[in-house]
Design an enzyme around this catalytic site. Structure first.
Site, PDB file in Angstrom:
ATOM      1  N   THR A 403      -3.953   3.283   4.091  1.00  0.00           N
ATOM      2  CA  THR A 403      -2.825   2.881   4.845  1.00  0.00           C
ATOM      3  C   THR A 403      -1.753   3.688   5.041  1.00  0.00           C
ATOM      4  O   THR A 403      -1.585   4.670   4.534  1.00  0.00           O
ATOM      5  CB  THR A 403      -2.476   1.464   3.903  1.00  0.00           C
ATOM      6  OG1 THR A 403      -3.572   0.532   3.893  1.00  0.00           O
ATOM      7  CG2 THR A 403      -1.314   0.657   4.540  1.00  0.00           C
ATOM      8  N   SER A 467      -3.808  -9.521   2.262  1.00  0.00           N
ATOM      9  CA  SER A 467      -3.424  -7.964   2.176  1.00  0.00           C
ATOM     10  C   SER A 467      -2.166  -7.794   0.871  1.00  0.00           C
ATOM     11  O   SER A 467      -1.824  -8.884   0.387  1.00  0.00           O
ATOM     12  CB  SER A 467      -2.575  -7.839   3.297  1.00  0.00           C
ATOM     13  OG  SER A 467      -1.935  -6.687   3.537  1.00  0.00           O
ATOM     14  N   SER A 468      -2.495  -6.749   0.365  1.00  0.00           N
ATOM     15  CA  SER A 468      -1.290  -6.244  -0.438  1.00  0.00           C
ATOM     16  C   SER A 468      -0.086  -5.528   0.025  1.00  0.00           C
ATOM     17  O   SER A 468       0.812  -5.025  -0.446  1.00  0.00           O
ATOM     18  CB  SER A 468      -1.907  -5.334  -1.432  1.00  0.00           C
ATOM     19  OG  SER A 468      -2.925  -6.048  -2.215  1.00  0.00           O
ATOM     20  N   GLY A 488      -1.669   2.282  -0.622  1.00  0.00           N
ATOM     21  CA  GLY A 488      -2.067   2.177  -1.994  1.00  0.00           C
ATOM     22  C   GLY A 488      -3.023   0.947  -2.567  1.00  0.00           C
ATOM     23  O   GLY A 488      -3.100   0.862  -3.522  1.00  0.00           O
TER      24      GLY A 488
END
Ligand code: GLY
Length: 582
Positions: A403, A467-468, A488
């Site tokens: 990402t 998602s994070s 991350g």
């Protein structure tokens, strides 16, 4: 291209600040350093600023702003250059979330360009014929993991609504760079070499990233990507439709369905894809509103829960060197991650106690759990207020790092916070049209149930994987104050929360806050950033009950603070990016 601001940024030397120095950070990350950049210092600007993970992308965004473009225009160009020069992290084949403040309308909003599961996907997509979960990389590499890409629609639709410069002109810098070639950076070279086996499984990917001798392209090798230029030329004249219908879409679907590990993506998935504008999700913290992307991202909810749980504690008095600060931060994070694993998923598909999870009453109750002197022995999901009776089992998705994040503020005060991904480094490893296809579907849980209880983040047709990603705009008195985010994997949440705490509680400027060594806890083990002063915390954290793991923590934080007099930008020295402005 005007290189002057770039050179100035590369020449500046940052000042150490005790055990939290930038030098601490760089010590452990020599292989990640590229472009000759080994340190960063605060970048100030009067008019506009771009902080991004690659100098060419940050410069291209700056050039658009210098031409009079706004933050949305610069976002388009920055993303398209990133997709070329940092192909492992994000691009046309992936998805993204954008938090956007529109100064003229005084409106904060979010755009969801997350990939979707194909309509033909079933909950057992990542299980074999015996109902056993596939190994992570068995699922990632090939067509099975590829979701419907969202990035092109996101950048096109938001440009249509909010951009000012001509769309085609925003694509030209990336077209030129793709046709003339760009120098392979040390980071890209290292990542290609480290992933050689997987990248070589697919002929187009192998041909792009490796020489005829089978070696990863060397640092400085000028990499031309005519296919990428051709794709962008089609988008320049045809807009997003040229991607979601016709030859580009057909090539993507063909690639996915005929890969060694075929997937189920169909033309209808692409032609029906839409981005979603959603209300920002905000949590108050220290007289600021920390706002970001709600479901299907767990980012804003989990960052918000961590901060909300910490609010009653005097982190400012304790300071960054105190093990107590880190016990509080670590256990607040564990509590938030327990809720994340139980409740968070695509709320268009599964009911979620979104309001309950961030209500003051609930967060205050969770805060009280931290009143002791030692690490919590066990942590489980709480019971937020919810008028919906439903039982979810804990999730077990595996999210590895990849990402990219960039932040932009323009002359009018518009702000973009965008986190963008193809999921794993190099995504599915499949290439089509000069770009890599995502493996975002592996952000779903591979299991559908746990002990007979369903998992919220299981695969369902058309659903967006949890998602994070945590693109964030911190608001102060109703105006944007801090724009930040990071790559991350699920540690994104910890990196972003830490950077906000370092700035708001500990008074570090945005660059110092980014530089500060990482200490991240999600599920119990305390990860401390190797080669940095964070490891000094090991004995004290072990003494209060944590298991400690010293490891690389490769964030890619890029942020901007909007001061009264000037803009201040910071770039993560763990990657190759810069903050550039005027
Ligand atoms: N694939 C990274 C994320 O969405 O969190």
């Amino acid at each position: 291209m005007n290189q002057e601001p770039l050179l100035i940024a590369l020449l500046m030397i940052s000042m150490p600040t005790g055990w939290l120095s930038a030098q601490d950070v760089t010590d452990g990350f020599a292989p990640e350093m590229s472009s000759g950049v080994s340190e960063r210092t605060l970048q100030t600007a009067n008019d506009y600023l771009v902080a991004a993970a690659n100098p060419l992308a940050a410069q291209a965004g700056n050039d658009i702003l210098a031409r009079g473009g706004n933050a949305i225009d610069a976002m388009v160009t920055t993303q398209l250059v990133l997709g070329l020069v940092e192909p492992q992290s994000s691009g046309l084949g992936g998805g993204a979330f954008m938090v956007y403040y529109d100064a003229a309308d005084d409106k904060l909003t979010t755009f969801d360009g997350r990939e979707t599961a194909p309509f033909a996907a079933t909950p057992t997509l990542f299980q074999n014929d015996n109902g056993e979960k596939l190994g992570f990389f068995d699922a990632v590499v090939g067509g099975l993991s590829v979701g419907t890409p969202g990035t092109v629609k996101l950048i096109f639709d938001t440009h249509q609504a909010h951009g000012t410069l001509d769309w085609a002109s925003l694509l030209q810098p990336a077209i030129d760079l793709a046709e003339n070639g760009f120098a392979v950076s040390e980071r890209l070279h290292t990542l290609i070499a480290n992933d050689q086996k997987r990248l070589m499984t697919h002929p187009d990917t192998k041909a792009y990233f490796f020489g005829d001798d089978g070696e990863a392209h060397a640092v400085g090798h000028v990499l031309v990507n005519q296919a990428y230029a051709d794709t962008l030329k089609a988008l320049a004249s045809g807009g997003a439709d040229a991607f979601y219908e016709g030859p580009i879409a057909e090539a993507i679907v063909d690639k996915v369905n005929n890969a060694s590990n075929p997937g189920v993506l169909a033309l209808a998935d692409l032609s029906n894809y839409t981005i979603k504008e959603r209300e920002p999700l905000c949590v108050s913290y220290r007289e600021h509103d920390v706002c970001g992307m709600g479901p299907p991202s767990s980012g804003a909810l989990t960052v918000g829960q961590i901060l909300g749980i910490l609010e009653p504690y005097p982190l400012d008095e304790l300071g960054p060197d105190s093990a107590r600060s880190w016990r509080l931060i670590g256990d607040a994070s564990r509590l938030a991650f327990a809720d994340r694993g139980r409740y968070m998923a695509d709320s268009d598909y599964v009911p979620m106690p979104t309001e309950g999870l961030i209500s003051k009453t609930y967060l205050t109750e969770r805060s009280k759990l931290l009143d002791g002197q030692t690490a919590l022995e066990s942590v489980s999901a709480g019971e937020p207020e919810w008028d919906h009776a439903m039982l979810w089992a804990d999730d077990e998705s595996l999210e590895l790092t990849s990402t990219s994040h960039f932040s932009i503020v323009d002359t009018e005060g518009n702000a973009v916070s965008m986190t963008t991904t193809i999921e794993n480094g190099f995504g599915s490893r499949l290439m089509s049209g000069g770009f890599l296809l995502n493996n975002e579907l592996t952000d779903f849980s591979f299991s559908t149930h746990n002990d007979g209880v369903p998992i919220a983040n299981r695969v369902e047709p058309g659903k967006r994987p949890r998602s994070s990603m945590s693109p964030t705009i911190v608001m102060k008195d109703g105006k944007p104050y801090m724009v930040v985010g990071s790559p991350g994997g699920s540690r994104i949440i910890g990196y972003v929360a830490k950077t906000i705490i370092a700035h708001l509680d500990w008074g570090m400027n945005i660059q110092e806050a980014i530089n500060m060594p990482h200490a991240v806890n999600r599920f119990g083990t305390y990860d401390l950033e190797e080669g940095t002063g964070a490891t000094d915390l090991q004995d004290e954290l072990e003494a209060v009950g944590y298991e400690v793991n010293i490891r690389a923590l490769n964030s890619g934080l890029h942020g901007i603070v909007i001061g009264e007099e000037s803009l201040m930008g910071g770039a993560d020295p763990r990657r190759e990016g810069v903050a550039l402005g005027q």
